[in-house]
Write a protein that holds these residues in place. Sequence first.
Motif, PDB file in Angstrom:
ATOM      1  N   THR A  72      42.389  41.930  27.723  1.00 44.39           N
ATOM      2  CA  THR A  72      43.033  41.128  28.748  1.00 44.39           C
ATOM      3  C   THR A  72      44.394  40.677  28.222  1.00 44.39           C
ATOM      4  O   THR A  72      44.681  40.810  27.036  1.00 44.39           O
ATOM      5  CB  THR A  72      42.171  39.903  29.118  1.00 44.39           C
ATOM      6  N   HIS A  76      47.110  34.615  28.349  1.00 47.86           N
ATOM      7  CA  HIS A  76      46.355  33.752  29.259  1.00 47.86           C
ATOM      8  C   HIS A  76      46.230  32.344  28.670  1.00 47.86           C
ATOM      9  O   HIS A  76      45.931  32.185  27.487  1.00 47.86           O
ATOM     10  CB  HIS A  76      44.948  34.304  29.501  1.00 47.86           C
ATOM     11  N   THR A  80      39.004  30.896  31.013  1.00 46.83           N
ATOM     12  CA  THR A  80      38.671  31.150  32.412  1.00 46.83           C
ATOM     13  C   THR A  80      39.609  32.201  32.998  1.00 46.83           C
ATOM     14  O   THR A  80      39.173  33.106  33.723  1.00 46.83           O
ATOM     15  CB  THR A  80      38.741  29.844  33.235  1.00 46.83           C
ATOM     16  N   ASP A  81      40.886  32.128  32.670  1.00 50.28           N
ATOM     17  CA  ASP A  81      41.841  33.144  33.123  1.00 50.28           C
ATOM     18  C   ASP A  81      41.482  34.508  32.535  1.00 50.28           C
ATOM     19  O   ASP A  81      41.560  35.535  33.209  1.00 50.28           O
ATOM     20  CB  ASP A  81      43.267  32.763  32.702  1.00 50.28           C
ATOM     21  N   HIS A  84      38.507  35.880  34.404  1.00 50.14           N
ATOM     22  CA  HIS A  84      38.895  36.356  35.734  1.00 50.14           C
ATOM     23  C   HIS A  84      39.479  37.765  35.651  1.00 50.14           C
ATOM     24  O   HIS A  84      39.099  38.652  36.417  1.00 50.14           O
ATOM     25  CB  HIS A  84      39.897  35.389  36.380  1.00 50.14           C
ATOM     26  N   GLU A  85      40.393  37.979  34.709  1.00 43.72           N
ATOM     27  CA  GLU A  85      40.995  39.303  34.565  1.00 43.72           C
ATOM     28  C   GLU A  85      39.946  40.338  34.155  1.00 43.72           C
ATOM     29  O   GLU A  85      39.915  41.449  34.694  1.00 43.72           O
ATOM     30  CB  GLU A  85      42.132  39.296  33.541  1.00 43.72           C
ATOM     31  N   LEU A  87      36.784  40.342  34.749  1.00 44.56           N
ATOM     32  CA  LEU A  87      35.908  40.613  35.881  1.00 44.56           C
ATOM     33  C   LEU A  87      36.581  41.555  36.877  1.00 44.56           C
ATOM     34  O   LEU A  87      35.940  42.463  37.421  1.00 44.56           O
ATOM     35  CB  LEU A  87      35.510  39.297  36.558  1.00 44.56           C
ATOM     36  N   GLU A  88      37.869  41.380  37.088  1.00 43.11           N
ATOM     37  CA  GLU A  88      38.619  42.279  37.971  1.00 43.11           C
ATOM     38  C   GLU A  88      38.611  43.711  37.419  1.00 43.11           C
ATOM     39  O   GLU A  88      38.510  44.668  38.180  1.00 43.11           O
ATOM     40  CB  GLU A  88      40.056  41.787  38.139  1.00 43.11           C
ATOM     41  N   ARG A  94      33.152  43.952  43.031  1.00 43.81           N
ATOM     42  CA  ARG A  94      32.491  42.646  43.132  1.00 43.81           C
ATOM     43  C   ARG A  94      30.990  42.777  43.381  1.00 43.81           C
ATOM     44  O   ARG A  94      30.439  42.196  44.310  1.00 43.81           O
ATOM     45  CB  ARG A  94      33.161  41.789  44.192  1.00 43.81           C
ATOM     46  N   ASN A 101      30.014  32.224  31.784  1.00 42.17           N
ATOM     47  CA  ASN A 101      31.136  32.090  30.858  1.00 42.17           C
ATOM     48  C   ASN A 101      30.550  31.532  29.560  1.00 42.17           C
ATOM     49  O   ASN A 101      30.276  30.346  29.460  1.00 42.17           O
ATOM     50  CB  ASN A 101      32.175  31.140  31.460  1.00 42.17           C
TER      51      ASN A 101
END
Length: 120
Positions: A72, A76, A80-81, A84-85, A87-88, A94, A101
């Motif tokens: 990632t 960041h 959490t950021d 998020h990346e 997971l994308e 999705r 976390n």
Amino acid sequence: MAPVLRTIVLIPSRLASTRLPGKPLASVGGEAMIVQVWRRAMAADVGAVAVACGDEEILRTVEAVGGRAVMTNPSHPSGTDRIHEALEILDPERTFDQVVNLQGDLPNIEPSAICRVLEP
């Protein structure tokens, strides 16, 4: 009967810790701290597990023991950021219903504690 939910445990990790630089690679019981955390997440057996990392060295360390890691953006501002990346990248469709976390500096966490966060 309750529906079966798809879960992923994501462990954010970076080398630029301000309190203890290099912390994820610090040896704990003969292995890198991040590996110890990954092993406990795997032992919880609640779903997929991946390390969301901002450094190639962490990625290589996790992959060397058979773990899954995703790179990632190293800039960041928070885990959490980073999650998020990751997971994308890992789940663009999705398909996961739950995301845990798991902090990368919990090498002694009991796998049962990871399971318990899914109870509510």
